[in-house]
Design a protein around this motif. Sequence first.
Motif, mmCIF file in Angstrom:
data_model
loop_
_atom_site.group_PDB
_atom_site.id
_atom_site.type_symbol
_atom_site.label_atom_id
_atom_site.label_comp_id
_atom_site.label_asym_id
_atom_site.label_seq_id
_atom_site.Cartn_x
_atom_site.Cartn_y
_atom_site.Cartn_z
ATOM 1 N N TYR A 109 0.860 -1.184 0.000
ATOM 2 C CA TYR A 109 0.000 0.000 0.000
ATOM 3 C C TYR A 109 0.894 1.231 0.000
ATOM 4 O O TYR A 109 1.666 1.462 0.932
ATOM 5 N N THR A 110 0.812 2.019 -1.061
ATOM 6 C CA THR A 110 1.667 3.197 -1.173
ATOM 7 C C THR A 110 1.011 4.222 -2.081
ATOM 8 O O THR A 110 0.336 3.870 -3.050
ATOM 9 N N GLY A 111 1.216 5.502 -1.751
ATOM 10 C CA GLY A 111 0.613 6.557 -2.555
ATOM 11 C C GLY A 111 1.189 7.905 -2.188
ATOM 12 O O GLY A 111 1.979 8.027 -1.241
ATOM 13 N N PRO A 112 0.806 8.956 -2.913
ATOM 14 C CA PRO A 112 1.301 10.297 -2.615
ATOM 15 C C PRO A 112 0.748 10.812 -1.293
ATOM 16 O O PRO A 112 -0.333 10.410 -0.859
ATOM 17 N N THR A 113 1.498 11.699 -0.656
ATOM 18 C CA THR A 113 1.057 12.271 0.625
ATOM 19 C C THR A 113 0.208 13.513 0.424
ATOM 20 O O THR A 113 -0.382 14.022 1.379
ATOM 21 N N THR A 114 0.151 14.029 -0.813
ATOM 22 C CA THR A 114 -0.718 15.153 -1.160
ATOM 23 C C THR A 114 -1.411 14.815 -2.468
ATOM 24 O O THR A 114 -1.087 13.825 -3.122
ATOM 25 N N GLY A 115 -2.345 15.663 -2.860
ATOM 26 C CA GLY A 115 -3.058 15.444 -4.114
ATOM 27 C C GLY A 115 -2.206 15.816 -5.311
ATOM 28 O O GLY A 115 -2.508 16.769 -6.039
ATOM 29 N N ASP A 116 -1.150 15.055 -5.545
ATOM 30 C CA ASP A 116 -0.142 15.363 -6.552
ATOM 31 C C ASP A 116 -0.104 14.240 -7.587
ATOM 32 O O ASP A 116 0.400 13.142 -7.321
ATOM 33 N N ALA A 117 -0.635 14.504 -8.782
ATOM 34 C CA ALA A 117 -0.710 13.474 -9.818
ATOM 35 C C ALA A 117 0.675 13.023 -10.268
ATOM 36 O O ALA A 117 0.894 11.849 -10.567
ATOM 37 N N ALA A 118 1.638 13.956 -10.324
ATOM 38 C CA ALA A 118 2.996 13.598 -10.735
ATOM 39 C C ALA A 118 3.635 12.658 -9.718
ATOM 40 O O ALA A 118 4.335 11.707 -10.078
ATOM 41 N N ALA A 119 3.391 12.922 -8.434
ATOM 42 C CA ALA A 119 3.930 12.049 -7.385
ATOM 43 C C ALA A 119 3.314 10.663 -7.482
ATOM 44 O O ALA A 119 4.000 9.651 -7.285
ATOM 45 N N GLN A 120 2.036 10.585 -7.803
ATOM 46 C CA GLN A 120 1.399 9.279 -7.954
ATOM 47 C C GLN A 120 1.998 8.517 -9.136
ATOM 48 O O GLN A 120 2.247 7.302 -9.049
ATOM 49 N N ALA A 121 2.287 9.219 -10.227
ATOM 50 C CA ALA A 121 2.909 8.583 -11.384
ATOM 51 C C ALA A 121 4.298 8.046 -11.026
ATOM 52 O O ALA A 121 4.688 6.953 -11.472
ATOM 53 N N ASN A 122 5.028 8.795 -10.217
ATOM 54 C CA ASN A 122 6.354 8.343 -9.787
ATOM 55 C C ASN A 122 6.266 7.065 -8.960
ATOM 56 O O ASN A 122 7.137 6.183 -9.046
ATOM 57 N N ILE A 123 5.228 6.967 -8.150
ATOM 58 C CA ILE A 123 5.041 5.766 -7.334
ATOM 59 C C ILE A 123 4.728 4.557 -8.219
ATOM 60 O O ILE A 123 5.230 3.454 -7.988
ATOM 61 N N VAL A 124 3.908 4.770 -9.239
ATOM 62 C CA VAL A 124 3.649 3.682 -10.185
ATOM 63 C C VAL A 124 4.950 3.245 -10.843
ATOM 64 O O VAL A 124 5.211 2.047 -11.005
ATOM 65 N N GLN A 125 5.795 4.218 -11.201
ATOM 66 C CA GLN A 125 7.089 3.895 -11.798
ATOM 67 C C GLN A 125 7.924 3.037 -10.850
ATOM 68 O O GLN A 125 8.580 2.071 -11.265
ATOM 69 N N ASP A 126 7.885 3.379 -9.568
ATOM 70 C CA ASP A 126 8.613 2.584 -8.571
ATOM 71 C C ASP A 126 8.095 1.153 -8.522
ATOM 72 O O ASP A 126 8.876 0.198 -8.385
ATOM 73 N N MET A 127 6.778 0.997 -8.616
ATOM 74 C CA MET A 127 6.199 -0.344 -8.575
ATOM 75 C C MET A 127 6.554 -1.151 -9.825
ATOM 76 O O MET A 127 6.725 -2.374 -9.760
ATOM 77 N N ILE A 128 6.688 -0.471 -10.961
ATOM 78 C CA ILE A 128 7.143 -1.152 -12.175
ATOM 79 C C ILE A 128 8.567 -1.657 -11.967
ATOM 80 O O ILE A 128 8.909 -2.797 -12.308
#
Length: 326
Positions: free
Chosen positions: A62-81
Amino acid sequence: MMKKLALLGVGATMIIGMGVTTYGAEQYTIALIPQQVGIPYFETSNVWGTKAGEDLGCEVIYTGPTTGDAAAQANIVQDMITKGVDCIAISPLDASAIEPVLKQAKEEGIKVITWDSDVTDTSLREAYVNCCSEKVLGEHLMQRFAEYMGEEGEYAIITSVLTAQNCSAWAKYATEYQEENYPDMTRVAYEPCDDDQSKAYAITQNLMTAYPDLKGVLGVTTPAPPAAAQAVGEAGKNGEIIVTGVVEASAAKSYLEDGSMQEANIWHPGKLGYLAVYTAKALLDGEEITDGMDIPEVGVVEVKDDQIIMTELLDITTENVDDFDF
């Protein structure tokens, strides 16, 4: 005839996966990515999603951005890849901005599902786990809201971010229903709070100043109703300005009890998290989810095209708020 979930476009036979290979003995890693961590709604989804992983023998990250930041969420997806997870289950903050990285995940052979909110290009995911039919929920929100408003007066809607597919759809259907059924009501504002409760609070204060005749605030994102209720209560306008919307029982409780919020309308966010992980596991196993199936810990679901839809809506008031554990 029972409908079966179409996930991979395999013609008339609609199944999760290709239906030919199963991996029941393998432990999968599933990334459960919310729009924002730290929000009670998504934290409840986390608790139940983690439980689903334990029940099904999967590892849930379970992981996600700490604010409503779409770019940060995309970075997390990249990490999961990079980690090589088996499935990414994501609630997109921005229905379009997340698509390039989801395309990359798909190209890497990682299964992708959406939950809570969807993407614009649905070919990038194999299923959407939906809390409720968007039209049903939007209309229900307005029906309940309008009843408390006496079906007349000026109102505002506070949403998440303008690019959040789910909140935008709920607000759209709610407004359309109002225009068709409650002509004496007028929407005067539609404001995004970026899932920030302090911002939603400030928005409500500004709305009360800008619209002296404001009679209601409808929140279609969970931080909004408590923030609006706080602002209304501090202004001494309990019951004079109606506050309802999508929010957890625990976050609504004190405001329901002091009269600054009239009602909370929601599904069970924990069950949604459980269903997201359950769907991911079924997808990886090549198993079917059928229309009307009774999912453990969740209940009966509807299957419509490539969506798995929960069917239970909860109206929470002072009379039943203590019945819920989220």
